[in-house]
Scaffold this active site. Structure first.
Site, PDB file in Angstrom:
ATOM      1  N   CYS A 190       0.840  -1.191   0.000  1.00 19.55           N
ATOM      2  CA  CYS A 190       0.000   0.000   0.000  1.00 19.55           C
ATOM      3  C   CYS A 190       0.878   1.245   0.000  1.00 19.55           C
ATOM      4  O   CYS A 190       1.694   1.456   0.902  1.00 19.55           O
ATOM      5  CB  CYS A 190      -0.903  -0.051   1.243  1.00 19.55           C
ATOM      6  SG  CYS A 190      -1.462   1.530   1.853  1.00 19.55           S
ATOM      7  N   CYS A 204       0.457   3.567   2.988  1.00 15.44           N
ATOM      8  CA  CYS A 204       1.121   3.013   4.178  1.00 15.44           C
ATOM      9  C   CYS A 204       2.615   3.285   4.131  1.00 15.44           C
ATOM     10  O   CYS A 204       3.203   3.720   5.116  1.00 15.44           O
ATOM     11  CB  CYS A 204       0.925   1.500   4.262  1.00 15.44           C
ATOM     12  SG  CYS A 204      -0.784   0.998   4.433  1.00 15.44           S
TER      13      CYS A 204
END
Ligand code: ZN
Length: 150
Positions: free
Chosen positions: A75, A78
């Site tokens: 991600c 993230c």
């Protein structure tokens, strides 16, 4: 800063004690009141990786506030947040514990907290969820949520 040292809050007088990581297994005493330190109250210097098996002891049983970062290396949001999480973990050392949980590898924790997507940020105090955000937050916003835990 010594990456291997940890901060331990004294349960008797509240003083924060820095204990070298290699001495954690010895019985340390508080530098201020000289009473024994409980290693259950220790704050790591940075964000710690927590897995399903350790979720209870590392997060739920922790006596102080905990920031839980559910994330995935796939991600992009993230990955962009990670440096902030690590920096904040050092800024708040001794006050808030920072935990990183890889969602894909820890399905039990994810399911217990109904985490549907990453990043999911959970702000906890004494094992209870106080605040929760789905999606990335800029550092300023994170700071605002973290300060509410103190
Ligand atoms: Zn003390």
């Amino acid at each position: 800063m010594n990456q291997d040292s940890i901060l331990v809050g004294c349960a008797h007088c509240g003083a924060k004690n820095r204990v070298p990581g290699n001495r954690v297994r010895e019985q340390a005493v508080c530098g201020k009141c000289r009473r024994p330190l409980s290693m259950a109250n220790r704050y790591p210097d940075g964000a710690v990786d927590v897995i399903d098996r350790d979720f209870n002891t590392q997060i739920l049983a922790f006596p102080g506030p905990v920031f839980v970062f559910f994330w995935s290396p796939n991600c992009g949001y993230c990955r962009r947040m990670l440096p902030d999480v690590d920096t904040l973990a050092r800024d708040y050392a001794g006050r808030i514990k920072f935990a990183k949980v890889l969602l894909d590898q820890n399905p039990v924790s994810g399911s217990n907290y109904a985490v549907q997507s990453v990043p999911t940020l959970i702000f906890m105090k004494k094992g209870r969820q106080v605040d929760r955000v789905t999606g990335a937050l800029p550092r300023m916003e994170l700071d605002r949520y973290l300060s509410r835990l103190l």
